[in-house]
Design a protein around this motif. Structure first.
Motif, PDB file in Angstrom:
ATOM      1  N   VAL A  81       0.889  -1.198  -0.002  1.00 42.38           N
ATOM      2  CA  VAL A  81      -0.290  -0.263   0.337  1.00 42.38           C
ATOM      3  C   VAL A  81       0.721   1.426  -0.102  1.00 42.38           C
ATOM      4  CG1 VAL A  81      -1.547   1.501   1.337  1.00 42.38           C
ATOM      5  CG2 VAL A  81      -1.732  -1.162   1.187  1.00 42.38           C
ATOM      6  N   ARG A  82       0.467   1.968  -0.826  1.00 40.03           N
ATOM      7  CA  ARG A  82       1.342   3.297  -1.120  1.00 40.03           C
ATOM      8  C   ARG A  82       0.635   4.051  -1.026  1.00 40.03           C
ATOM      9  NH1 ARG A  82       4.645   5.380  -6.666  1.00 40.03           N
ATOM     10  NH2 ARG A  82       4.950   7.424  -5.531  1.00 40.03           N
ATOM     11  N   ASP A  83       1.430   5.622   0.054  1.00 39.24           N
ATOM     12  CA  ASP A  83       0.600   6.403   0.098  1.00 39.24           C
ATOM     13  C   ASP A  83       1.279   7.975  -0.299  1.00 39.24           C
ATOM     14  OD1 ASP A  83       1.448   7.804   2.556  1.00 39.24           O
ATOM     15  OD2 ASP A  83       0.200   6.149   3.237  1.00 39.24           O
ATOM     16  N   ILE A  88       6.785   6.801   8.136  1.00 40.28           N
ATOM     17  CA  ILE A  88       6.738   4.940   7.727  1.00 40.28           C
ATOM     18  C   ILE A  88       6.770   4.444   9.275  1.00 40.28           C
ATOM     19  CG2 ILE A  88       7.752   2.186   7.348  1.00 40.28           C
ATOM     20  CD1 ILE A  88       9.399   4.150   5.459  1.00 40.28           C
ATOM     21  N   PRO A  89       5.555   4.230   9.513  1.00 44.56           N
ATOM     22  CA  PRO A  89       5.525   3.967  11.278  1.00 44.56           C
ATOM     23  C   PRO A  89       5.955   2.174  11.486  1.00 44.56           C
ATOM     24  CG  PRO A  89       3.151   3.015   9.777  1.00 44.56           C
ATOM     25  CD  PRO A  89       4.416   3.750   9.161  1.00 44.56           C
ATOM     26  N   ALA A  90       6.044   2.330  12.829  1.00 43.93           N
ATOM     27  CA  ALA A  90       6.231   0.866  13.673  1.00 43.93           C
ATOM     28  C   ALA A  90       5.709  -0.280  13.172  1.00 43.93           C
ATOM     29  CB  ALA A  90       6.636   1.010  14.767  1.00 43.93           C
ATOM     30  N   GLY A 125       8.700  -1.699   4.971  1.00 45.21           N
ATOM     31  CA  GLY A 125       8.114  -0.275   4.644  1.00 45.21           C
ATOM     32  C   GLY A 125       9.245   0.260   3.700  1.00 45.21           C
ATOM     33  N   LEU A 126       9.220   0.708   2.666  1.00 44.62           N
ATOM     34  CA  LEU A 126       9.482   1.263   1.715  1.00 44.62           C
ATOM     35  C   LEU A 126       9.744   2.936   1.025  1.00 44.62           C
ATOM     36  CD1 LEU A 126      10.029  -1.603  -0.714  1.00 44.62           C
ATOM     37  CD2 LEU A 126      11.329  -1.255   0.624  1.00 44.62           C
ATOM     38  N   PRO A 127      10.918   3.862   2.306  1.00 45.35           N
ATOM     39  CA  PRO A 127      10.476   4.757   1.612  1.00 45.35           C
ATOM     40  C   PRO A 127      10.874   5.332  -0.007  1.00 45.35           C
ATOM     41  CG  PRO A 127      12.697   5.305   2.093  1.00 45.35           C
ATOM     42  CD  PRO A 127      12.096   3.773   2.516  1.00 45.35           C
ATOM     43  N   LEU A 128       9.745   5.865  -0.683  1.00 46.10           N
ATOM     44  CA  LEU A 128       9.894   5.715  -2.229  1.00 46.10           C
ATOM     45  C   LEU A 128      10.630   8.076  -2.871  1.00 46.10           C
ATOM     46  CD1 LEU A 128       5.954   5.066  -2.594  1.00 46.10           C
ATOM     47  CD2 LEU A 128       8.359   3.623  -2.895  1.00 46.10           C
ATOM     48  N   GLY A 131       9.360  13.516  -1.794  1.00 47.06           N
ATOM     49  CA  GLY A 131       7.979  13.824  -2.462  1.00 47.06           C
ATOM     50  C   GLY A 131       7.151  12.638  -2.400  1.00 47.06           C
ATOM     51  N   ALA A 132       7.461  11.578  -3.018  1.00 44.53           N
ATOM     52  CA  ALA A 132       7.175  10.500  -3.603  1.00 44.53           C
ATOM     53  C   ALA A 132       6.770   9.142  -2.078  1.00 44.53           C
ATOM     54  CB  ALA A 132       7.978   9.430  -4.544  1.00 44.53           C
ATOM     55  N   GLY A 133       6.992   9.599  -1.227  1.00 43.76           N
ATOM     56  CA  GLY A 133       5.977   8.899  -0.254  1.00 43.76           C
ATOM     57  C   GLY A 133       6.716   7.399   0.898  1.00 43.76           C
ATOM     58  N   LYS A 134       6.036   6.466   0.258  1.00 44.58           N
ATOM     59  CA  LYS A 134       6.085   5.272   0.876  1.00 44.58           C
ATOM     60  C   LYS A 134       5.502   4.486   1.057  1.00 44.58           C
ATOM     61  CE  LYS A 134       3.170   5.659   5.052  1.00 44.58           C
ATOM     62  NZ  LYS A 134       2.927   6.737   4.878  1.00 44.58           N
ATOM     63  N   ARG A 135       5.866   2.882   1.060  1.00 38.85           N
ATOM     64  CA  ARG A 135       5.261   2.256   0.824  1.00 38.85           C
ATOM     65  C   ARG A 135       4.977   0.871   1.696  1.00 38.85           C
ATOM     66  NH1 ARG A 135       6.354   0.347  -4.554  1.00 38.85           N
ATOM     67  NH2 ARG A 135       4.045   1.108  -5.180  1.00 38.85           N
TER      68      ARG A 135
END
Length: 150
Positions: A81-83, A88-90, A125-128, A131-135
């Motif tokens: 799920v990407r936003d 990125i939460p624990a 979790g992956l930072p994108l 400004g691209a958010g995370k997955r």
């Protein structure tokens, strides 16, 4: 007559608007995708976890979400799920597979991500990038587990 079997690896992607009904659409999509690939036995778990992650996007961000299902060919299913929010939460922010502390009984939240660590086989979790958010992602099917088993 020729019979065509679905491939061992597959992907589906879906863009979800910022809408309180998005979690329901995500659950329905999960059921259809998994059923179409003969993986209905994990549908309840995947639907629950997808619903939690998509709901968190709606509650904690101001943009849409994208949802991606992938059959990895060895029985595993990865859901991402990407936003657009970078946080990125624990337990996703920690090394993959790290665990959260149990939420307080009188707390108003914090249980959704605990469900991920309870029912998923693996997560991260992956930072994108800027400004691209995370997955946030989780995997199901790496070990034998029945829904509701601890």
């Amino acid at each position: 007559m020729v019979t065509v079997a679905p491939p061992d690896t597959w992907t589906y992607a879906l863009l979800l608007p910022r809408d309180p009904r998005a979690a329901r659409v995500a659950r329905m999509t999960a059921r259809a995708v998994l059923g179409g690939h003969g993986r209905s036995e994990v549908s309840d778990v995947v639907e629950l976890l997808v619903s939690e992650l998509v709901t968190n996007v709606y509650l904690h961000t101001d943009g849409p979400a994208s949802l991606r299902f992938a059959g990895l060919g060895d029985g595993r299913i990865r859901v991402g799920v990407r936003d657009r929010h970078p946080y990125i939460p624990a337990p996703f922010a920690d090394p993959p597979g790290d665990r959260l502390k149990v939420a307080p009984l009188d707390g108003e939240g914090g249980r959704g991500l605990q469900l991920v660590q309870e029912y998923a086989d693996w997560w991260g979790g992956l930072p994108l990038g800027r400004g691209a958010g995370k997955r946030l992602w989780f995997e199901i099917g790496g070990r034998s587990r029945a829904f509701g088993a601890g």
